[in-house]
Design a protein around this motif. Structure first.
Motif, PDB file in Angstrom:
ATOM      1  N   THR A 142      22.531   3.998 -20.699  1.00 53.53           N
ATOM      2  CA  THR A 142      23.687   3.750 -21.572  1.00 53.53           C
ATOM      3  C   THR A 142      24.578   4.967 -21.751  1.00 53.53           C
ATOM      4  OG1 THR A 142      22.525   4.372 -23.607  1.00 53.53           O
ATOM      5  CG2 THR A 142      22.296   2.090 -22.871  1.00 53.53           C
ATOM      6  N   GLY A 143      24.116   6.125 -21.254  1.00 51.98           N
ATOM      7  CA  GLY A 143      24.907   7.333 -21.407  1.00 51.98           C
ATOM      8  C   GLY A 143      24.599   8.145 -22.643  1.00 51.98           C
ATOM      9  N   VAL A 144      23.552   7.788 -23.393  1.00 52.69           N
ATOM     10  CA  VAL A 144      23.181   8.559 -24.585  1.00 52.69           C
ATOM     11  C   VAL A 144      21.782   9.135 -24.404  1.00 52.69           C
ATOM     12  CG1 VAL A 144      24.646   7.187 -26.102  1.00 52.69           C
ATOM     13  CG2 VAL A 144      22.257   6.540 -25.801  1.00 52.69           C
ATOM     14  N   CYS A 145      21.422  10.084 -25.275  1.00 54.66           N
ATOM     15  CA  CYS A 145      20.201  10.865 -25.094  1.00 54.66           C
ATOM     16  C   CYS A 145      18.926  10.030 -25.166  1.00 54.66           C
ATOM     17  CB  CYS A 145      20.149  11.994 -26.114  1.00 54.66           C
ATOM     18  SG  CYS A 145      20.099  11.439 -27.835  1.00 54.66           S
ATOM     19  N   TYR A 146      18.966   8.884 -25.840  1.00 54.37           N
ATOM     20  CA  TYR A 146      17.764   8.053 -25.910  1.00 54.37           C
ATOM     21  C   TYR A 146      17.311   7.602 -24.525  1.00 54.37           C
ATOM     22  CZ  TYR A 146      18.480   7.778 -30.957  1.00 54.37           C
ATOM     23  OH  TYR A 146      18.625   8.087 -32.292  1.00 54.37           O
ATOM     24  N   ASP A 147      18.233   7.502 -23.577  1.00 54.84           N
ATOM     25  CA  ASP A 147      17.870   7.142 -22.200  1.00 54.84           C
ATOM     26  C   ASP A 147      16.847   8.125 -21.641  1.00 54.84           C
ATOM     27  OD1 ASP A 147      19.912   5.370 -22.665  1.00 54.84           O
ATOM     28  OD2 ASP A 147      21.193   6.063 -21.034  1.00 54.84           O
ATOM     29  N   CYS A 148      17.097   9.414 -21.853  1.00 55.92           N
ATOM     30  CA  CYS A 148      16.201  10.453 -21.336  1.00 55.92           C
ATOM     31  C   CYS A 148      14.810  10.308 -21.936  1.00 55.92           C
ATOM     32  CB  CYS A 148      16.750  11.836 -21.647  1.00 55.92           C
ATOM     33  SG  CYS A 148      18.405  12.140 -21.013  1.00 55.92           S
ATOM     34  N   ASP A 149      14.752  10.013 -23.222  1.00 60.32           N
ATOM     35  CA  ASP A 149      13.469   9.933 -23.917  1.00 60.32           C
ATOM     36  C   ASP A 149      12.626   8.765 -23.417  1.00 60.32           C
ATOM     37  OD1 ASP A 149      14.008  12.125 -25.762  1.00 60.32           O
ATOM     38  OD2 ASP A 149      15.496  10.785 -26.626  1.00 60.32           O
ATOM     39  N   VAL A 150      13.244   7.614 -23.218  1.00 59.07           N
ATOM     40  CA  VAL A 150      12.471   6.449 -22.800  1.00 59.07           C
ATOM     41  C   VAL A 150      12.103   6.525 -21.317  1.00 59.07           C
ATOM     42  CG1 VAL A 150      14.394   4.931 -22.134  1.00 59.07           C
ATOM     43  CG2 VAL A 150      12.302   3.935 -23.095  1.00 59.07           C
ATOM     44  N   LEU A 151      12.900   7.228 -20.517  1.00 57.87           N
ATOM     45  CA  LEU A 151      12.671   7.267 -19.069  1.00 57.87           C
ATOM     46  C   LEU A 151      11.764   8.401 -18.623  1.00 57.87           C
ATOM     47  CD1 LEU A 151      16.255   6.466 -17.738  1.00 57.87           C
ATOM     48  CD2 LEU A 151      14.265   4.948 -17.710  1.00 57.87           C
ATOM     49  N   GLU A 152      11.624   9.452 -19.422  1.00 54.98           N
ATOM     50  CA  GLU A 152      10.844  10.605 -18.986  1.00 54.98           C
ATOM     51  C   GLU A 152       9.408  10.246 -18.598  1.00 54.98           C
ATOM     52  OE1 GLU A 152       9.566  13.980 -17.604  1.00 54.98           O
ATOM     53  OE2 GLU A 152      11.667  13.487 -17.985  1.00 54.98           O
ATOM     54  N   PRO A 153       8.682   9.420 -19.373  1.00 56.24           N
ATOM     55  CA  PRO A 153       7.332   9.042 -18.926  1.00 56.24           C
ATOM     56  C   PRO A 153       7.338   8.243 -17.626  1.00 56.24           C
ATOM     57  CG  PRO A 153       7.586   8.648 -21.278  1.00 56.24           C
ATOM     58  CD  PRO A 153       8.956   8.925 -20.744  1.00 56.24           C
ATOM     59  N   LEU A 154       8.381   7.461 -17.402  1.00 55.01           N
ATOM     60  CA  LEU A 154       8.477   6.700 -16.150  1.00 55.01           C
ATOM     61  C   LEU A 154       8.694   7.646 -14.973  1.00 55.01           C
ATOM     62  CD1 LEU A 154       8.670   3.937 -14.719  1.00 55.01           C
ATOM     63  CD2 LEU A 154      11.130   3.980 -15.195  1.00 55.01           C
ATOM     64  N   PHE A 155       9.607   8.596 -15.128  1.00 58.78           N
ATOM     65  CA  PHE A 155       9.834   9.585 -14.071  1.00 58.78           C
ATOM     66  C   PHE A 155       8.581  10.429 -13.850  1.00 58.78           C
ATOM     67  CE2 PHE A 155      14.568   9.367 -15.074  1.00 58.78           C
ATOM     68  CZ  PHE A 155      14.851   8.635 -13.929  1.00 58.78           C
ATOM     69  N   ASP A 156       7.883  10.746 -14.929  1.00 60.95           N
ATOM     70  CA  ASP A 156       6.650  11.519 -14.824  1.00 60.95           C
ATOM     71  C   ASP A 156       5.629  10.774 -13.969  1.00 60.95           C
ATOM     72  OD1 ASP A 156       4.784  13.683 -15.635  1.00 60.95           O
ATOM     73  OD2 ASP A 156       3.761  12.048 -16.663  1.00 60.95           O
ATOM     74  N   TYR A 157       5.475   9.474 -14.208  1.00 57.87           N
ATOM     75  CA  TYR A 157       4.561   8.677 -13.382  1.00 57.87           C
ATOM     76  C   TYR A 157       5.045   8.612 -11.941  1.00 57.87           C
ATOM     77  CZ  TYR A 157       2.154   4.784 -11.272  1.00 57.87           C
ATOM     78  OH  TYR A 157       1.420   4.020 -10.390  1.00 57.87           O
ATOM     79  N   TYR A 158       6.325   8.411 -11.745  1.00 58.59           N
ATOM     80  CA  TYR A 158       6.893   8.278 -10.405  1.00 58.59           C
ATOM     81  C   TYR A 158       6.658   9.545  -9.575  1.00 58.59           C
ATOM     82  CZ  TYR A 158      10.304   6.919  -6.831  1.00 58.59           C
ATOM     83  OH  TYR A 158      10.924   6.570  -5.648  1.00 58.59           O
ATOM     84  N   ARG A 159       6.744  10.704 -10.212  1.00 57.72           N
ATOM     85  CA  ARG A 159       6.537  11.971  -9.501  1.00 57.72           C
ATOM     86  C   ARG A 159       5.069  12.260  -9.238  1.00 57.72           C
ATOM     87  NH1 ARG A 159      10.740  13.762 -13.250  1.00 57.72           N
ATOM     88  NH2 ARG A 159       9.072  14.328 -14.702  1.00 57.72           N
ATOM     89  N   ASN A 160       4.180  11.726 -10.077  1.00 57.56           N
ATOM     90  CA  ASN A 160       2.766  12.145 -10.017  1.00 57.56           C
ATOM     91  C   ASN A 160       1.782  11.011  -9.777  1.00 57.56           C
ATOM     92  OD1 ASN A 160       3.127  15.076 -10.931  1.00 57.56           O
ATOM     93  ND2 ASN A 160       4.103  13.981 -12.627  1.00 57.56           N
ATOM     94  N   TRP A 161       2.254   9.845  -9.377  1.00 52.52           N
ATOM     95  CA  TRP A 161       1.388   8.666  -9.313  1.00 52.52           C
ATOM     96  C   TRP A 161       0.160   8.848  -8.432  1.00 52.52           C
ATOM     97  CZ3 TRP A 161       0.025   5.719  -5.087  1.00 52.52           C
ATOM     98  CH2 TRP A 161       0.668   6.045  -3.883  1.00 52.52           C
TER      99      TRP A 161
END
Length: 225
Positions: A142-161
């Motif tokens: 959406t372009g606001v900072c909450y996006d980063c907060d909700v997505l960080e665990p997803l990116f973390d899994y994607y990088r380290n699965w």
């Protein structure tokens, strides 16, 4: 006719003792007003995250006192015979790569040096990599900072699965981490907005006036020098 002169003060002109009294009195109203915009941005991020992940929580509650949320669930079948909620390992990574990441990342951009052809037209070749990826930006939902907060665990899994401690995680586990991160961020913002620092800052910029004892000046027509 009698003329009555009343002295009024801005918040910053009052003594610290009176300021502290006003802060305590106005704390929750100031917090609620400050959080109205934050709640709308939070809701937008939550809805968009639910849309791209086909997930949801059965219930949630976030406020100054804390947060909690219900079970993470999804009605979608990721692959034939596999419920999305219980997907893990290579199948989960494959699903996230194919169904979610296209909303969040794209191939790295490459282009050649441009040149003018004989007709004077400027031309160049460009493409996006199918191997090297980059995020759209820091807040792709959406372009606001909450996006980063909700997505960080997803990116973390994607990088380290592929790491041992990640391979047993299910889709539900990953989504729980995402929702927990989002709700925790909103809770922390409630805490800050109710803090003395935040309330003092808000009261300082308001165009309100008070009597010397801290009573708010209301219902009078007056001019401030």
């Amino acid at each position: 006719m009698k003329e009555l002169t009343i002295k009024v003060y801005s918040f910053d002109e009052l003594s610290k003792e009176v300021q502290d009294k006003i802060i305590e009195r106005e704390r929750w109203d100031v917090m609620d007003n400050a959080m109205e915009c934050s709640r709308m941005e939070f809701d937008d991020t939550l809805k968009e995250f639910e849309r791209i992940t086909d997930s949801r929580v059965t219930c949630y509650d976030v406020g100054y006192c804390g947060y909690n949320f219900g079970r993470v669930c999804s009605d979608k079948l990721a692959f034939e015979g596999f419920d999305l909620e219980d997907l893990s390992g290579k199948l989960l990574f494959r699903y996230i790569s194919n169904e979610i990441m296209p909303y969040l990342i794209r191939g790295k951009y490459y282009s050649t040096c441009g040149k003018y052809d004989k007709n004077g037209k400027y031309t160049y070749k460009s493409r996006r990599s199918k191997v090297l990826m980059e995020s759209f930006d820091g807040c792709p939902l959406t372009g606001v900072c909450y996006d980063c907060d909700v997505l960080e665990p997803l990116f973390d899994y994607y990088r380290n699965w592929a790491r041992p401690e990640y391979r047993s995680l299910t889709f539900r586990d990953v989504m729980e981490r995402c929702y927990d991160s989002l709700f925790n961020t909103l809770y922390k913002e409630y805490e800050y907005r109710a803090s003395d620092e935040s309330v003092r800052e808000e009261l300082s910029v308001r165009e309100d006036y008070y009597y010397e004892d801290g009573t708010k000046c209301e219902g009078y027509i007056y001019s401030a020098a």
